[in-house]
Design a protein around this motif. Structure first.
Motif, PDB file in Angstrom:
ATOM      1  N   THR A  96      38.666  12.510   2.259  1.00 10.26           N
ATOM      2  CA  THR A  96      38.763  10.925   2.096  1.00 10.26           C
ATOM      3  C   THR A  96      38.124   9.796   2.079  1.00 10.26           C
ATOM      4  OG1 THR A  96      41.068  12.306   2.291  1.00 10.26           O
ATOM      5  CG2 THR A  96      41.187   9.604   2.668  1.00 10.26           C
ATOM      6  N   LEU A  97      37.366   9.232   1.636  1.00  9.57           N
ATOM      7  CA  LEU A  97      36.764   8.291   1.686  1.00  9.57           C
ATOM      8  C   LEU A  97      37.207   7.220   2.508  1.00  9.57           C
ATOM      9  CD1 LEU A  97      34.876   7.147  -1.919  1.00  9.57           C
ATOM     10  CD2 LEU A  97      33.991   8.467   0.004  1.00  9.57           C
ATOM     11  N   GLU A 101      35.004   0.873  -5.934  1.00 11.66           N
ATOM     12  CA  GLU A 101      35.450   0.191  -6.919  1.00 11.66           C
ATOM     13  C   GLU A 101      35.644  -1.888  -6.942  1.00 11.66           C
ATOM     14  OE1 GLU A 101      39.603  -0.294  -4.963  1.00 11.66           O
ATOM     15  OE2 GLU A 101      39.875   1.671  -4.639  1.00 11.66           O
ATOM     16  N   THR A 104      38.757  -5.181   1.560  1.00 13.01           N
ATOM     17  CA  THR A 104      39.328  -3.884   2.760  1.00 13.01           C
ATOM     18  C   THR A 104      40.298  -5.015   3.903  1.00 13.01           C
ATOM     19  OG1 THR A 104      37.676  -2.703   1.699  1.00 13.01           O
ATOM     20  CG2 THR A 104      38.367  -1.848   3.934  1.00 13.01           C
ATOM     21  N   GLN A 119      34.073   2.401   2.594  1.00 12.43           N
ATOM     22  CA  GLN A 119      33.857   3.224   1.288  1.00 12.43           C
ATOM     23  C   GLN A 119      34.548   2.646  -0.178  1.00 12.43           C
ATOM     24  OE1 GLN A 119      33.529   7.014   3.850  1.00 12.43           O
ATOM     25  NE2 GLN A 119      31.245   6.579   3.249  1.00 12.43           N
ATOM     26  N   GLN A 120      35.656   3.462  -0.151  1.00 11.02           N
ATOM     27  CA  GLN A 120      36.563   3.372  -1.804  1.00 11.02           C
ATOM     28  C   GLN A 120      36.416   1.767  -1.993  1.00 11.02           C
ATOM     29  OE1 GLN A 120      38.068   5.535  -2.792  1.00 11.02           O
ATOM     30  NE2 GLN A 120      38.223   4.040  -4.287  1.00 11.02           N
ATOM     31  N   LYS A 121      36.435   1.002  -1.403  1.00 12.41           N
ATOM     32  CA  LYS A 121      36.213  -0.381  -1.849  1.00 12.41           C
ATOM     33  C   LYS A 121      35.117  -1.105  -2.421  1.00 12.41           C
ATOM     34  CE  LYS A 121      39.511  -2.873  -1.615  1.00 12.41           C
ATOM     35  NZ  LYS A 121      40.834  -2.991  -3.484  1.00 12.41           N
TER      36      LYS A 121
END
Length: 159
Positions: free
Chosen positions: A85-86, A95, A151, A90-92
């Protein structure tokens, strides 16, 4: 010179290593410990590519001597995700395509995380000020700043 024994915590795990008194933390992380996320961009603390957290404080690992890690808590980019799970940053960044070549990205993410831990509701000016120590040759920083702000909003539940 005799090697020094250092016991520390890295990304929540106890770690012990031997080093020369003059070894930098960056060299130790990348070499002996195989944690290659932090990058050497300048070797003088000017670019932020080697940023890590030391006892909750953002530092340039190229300027830190490895023996200074004794009894301290270090967080690197490798410890930012929780398993598969980032971290929300990191996820944003993924994206919003807030990264390019990847040299500066670990340091930018560590600095962004440090900012949001201290100030969960930063202004754009505060984000830009906080990231001023991270040099990127690939982007104009706009996507990075937007990703940090989005974020922050999501983590506050404001999005």
């Amino acid at each position: 010179m005799a090697k020094m024994h250092v016991a520390t915590t890295i990304n929540g795990e106890p770690e012990e290593f031997l080093c020369e008194p003059h070894d930098s933390m960056l060299d130790l992380l990348r070499g002996a410990l195989g944690l290659t996320g932090a990058k050497e961009g300048c070797g003088t603390g000017d670019c932020g590519a080697c940023s890590i957290m030391l006892d909750g404080r953002l530092v340039c690992s190229c300027l830190m001597l490895a023996p200074e890690a004794e009894g301290r808590k270090i967080d690197t980019i490798e410890g930012m995700a929780q398993g598969e799970t980032l971290h929300p940053l990191q996820q944003k960044f993924l994206e919003m395509a807030a990264l390019q070549c990847g040299i500066c990205t670990p340091g930018v993410l560590m600095a962004s995380r440090a900012l949001l831990e201290r100030n969960p509701d930063p202004t754009e000016t505060e984000v830009r000020f906080w990231l001023a120590g991270n040099l990127c040759r690939c982007t104009g920083y706009d996507k990075i700043v937007r990703a940090v702000l989005e974020t922050a909003a999501e983590m506050r539940g404001a999005a």
